[in-house]
Motif scaffolding. Structure first.
Motif, mmCIF file in Angstrom:
data_model
loop_
_atom_site.group_PDB
_atom_site.id
_atom_site.type_symbol
_atom_site.label_atom_id
_atom_site.label_comp_id
_atom_site.label_asym_id
_atom_site.label_seq_id
_atom_site.Cartn_x
_atom_site.Cartn_y
_atom_site.Cartn_z
ATOM 1 N N UNK A 1 8.102 7.075 13.433
ATOM 2 C CA UNK A 1 9.127 7.111 14.485
ATOM 3 C C UNK A 1 10.098 5.944 14.348
ATOM 4 N N UNK A 2 9.569 4.764 14.070
ATOM 5 C CA UNK A 2 10.416 3.576 13.933
ATOM 6 C C UNK A 2 11.317 3.683 12.705
ATOM 7 N N UNK A 3 10.756 4.168 11.608
ATOM 8 C CA UNK A 3 11.544 4.292 10.378
ATOM 9 C C UNK A 3 12.610 5.377 10.487
ATOM 10 N N UNK A 4 12.326 6.389 11.298
ATOM 11 C CA UNK A 4 13.274 7.497 11.446
ATOM 12 C C UNK A 4 14.324 7.229 12.517
ATOM 13 N N UNK A 5 14.240 6.077 13.184
ATOM 14 C CA UNK A 5 15.162 5.795 14.287
ATOM 15 C C UNK A 5 16.595 5.601 13.810
ATOM 16 N N UNK A 6 16.753 5.171 12.552
ATOM 17 C CA UNK A 6 18.091 4.956 12.013
ATOM 18 C C UNK A 6 18.797 3.732 12.561
ATOM 19 N N UNK A 7 18.059 2.840 13.226
ATOM 20 C CA UNK A 7 18.705 1.681 13.849
ATOM 21 C C UNK A 7 18.083 0.366 13.395
#
Length: 370
Positions: free
Chosen positions: A289-295
């Motif tokens: 989830x953190x890696x996919x946040x894009x931020x």
């Protein structure tokens, strides 16, 4: 008792009746509400799976009320919610299907094994993916209490009563399991083995358990996407880019929200034989989830775990300094550093009791005075 979530792992909504509801004290650590009432609701049946068998709890709702925690008590499943229900009331249950399907994909594969060489891992990965392409059926058989299950399956928890579920992957293995499963291996899509780690505990190398790290299903695609994005950035900068590994506020907020939603995980309270397995899977889930946040930066689960530990430590030290400065009686300039709203939320979370209406002084922190 076999639950509805076990009878039909693909059911997304279910209507049932409330058996009982009682208020319990609870401390909720959010900036908006310091204390709130929490209720234990026990329905006749449920499609929300409680933690067990190496699989984390589902996320879901009773009517429109979010279930903040699930707990198995004998044959019942307790649903913790913030609004009361009445005995005999009809309720509609809904699950977070995307999360359920992801966890079913991860749960269908076994996380333990033996120490392997690189070649053995490649051979195993090839064999498993061949089984996936063959879409081997997954069959669930239910045995009555007085009916012995196959000898090939492992033992039951001491507090188990009633029927026994045996999950069979055709031609591969039989296992007693209380979790939710796919209909066939084709729904796994693919699996990628990452590494193998020697488990803790006593025993010789030949008898000790080992943990096999892997991703399956949608997580394989997520990992691939992160790798492709990094590769693209490297090419655009002629391979000279320096990646910033510091988590952004947006990522820290995602992390804290996940911890607030999974308090036993956050406070290292996932005990029992499957506790470590569940913890590893949940860190992998959070990392995706953190890696996919894009931020912000992309990191493996172990690095995100260190980020969480470091952030807690740094924020608690900062909080202690502020409180120390506030308590001084000898004058002097006031402290110029304050906690950000996100840091205040973290401190409130760390000091909040999960089970009682009281604060927990975690790691020596005094009760808050702000």
């Amino acid at each position: 008792m076999i639950l509805q979530c076990q009878r039909n792992s693909f059911q997304k909504e279910f209507t049932t009746t409330v058996k009982s509801c009682q208020e319990v004290p609870k401390y909720v650590s959010t900036p908006e509400e310091k204390r709130t009432k929490v209720y234990e609701v026990i329905p006749e049946d449920t499609i929300l799976f409680p933690e067990g068998g190496g699989q984390p709890s589902d996320r879901g709702w009773l009517d429109d009320e979010e279930v903040i925690k699930l707990e198995r008590r004998g044959e019942d499943v307790v649903h913790f919610v913030k609004s009361p229900f009445t005995a005999g009331q009809t309720v509609k249950q809904k699950i977070d299907w995307e999360l359920r399907f992801d966890r079913m994909q991860q749960h269908t594969e076994s996380p333990t094994g033996k120490m392997m060489t690189e070649k053995e891992m490649k051979d195993l990965e090839k064999m498993v993916n061949e089984h996936i392409r063959d879409a081997l059926p997954i069959i669930v058989n239910v045995f009555e209490e007085n009916e012995p299950p196959p000898k090939s399956v492992r033992g039951l928890p001491e507090d188990h009563k009633g029927q026994v579920r045996v999950v069979t992957i055709s031609g591969v293995e039989d296992n007693m399991c209380c979790g939710t499963h796919l209909a066939h291996l084709g729904q796994l899509q693919a699996i990628k083995l990452l590494s193998v780690d020697r488990g803790k505990g006593k025993g010789s190398k030949s008898t000790r358990s080992f943990f096999l790290y892997y991703v399956a299903g949608g997580r394989v695609l997520s990992r691939l996407q992160v790798s492709l994005e990094k590769e693209s950035l490297e090419k655009e900068s002629n391979h000279s880019i320096t990646f910033n590994t510091r988590a952004t506020n947006e990522q820290l907020e995602i992390m804290l929200k996940y911890m607030e939603d999974h308090r036993d995980f956050a406070h290292s309270r996932l005990g029992g034989p499957s506790g470590r397995v569940i913890t590893l899977r949940m860190w992998e889930e959070l990392a995706l989830s953190l890696n996919a946040s894009g931020c912000g930066p992309s990191k493996p689960a172990l690095k995100w775990q260190k980020t969480w530990v470091d952030w807690k430590s740094k924020t608690k030290k900062k909080c202690l300094k502020i409180r120390h400065d506030q308590g001084r009686t000898g004058g002097g300039p006031p402290t110029q550093v304050g906690l950000s709203p996100l840091e205040e939320r973290l401190i409130s979370f760390l000091e909040a009791s999960v089970e009682g209406d009281q604060t927990l002084p975690e790691a020596g922190l005094p009760p808050p005075d702000f």
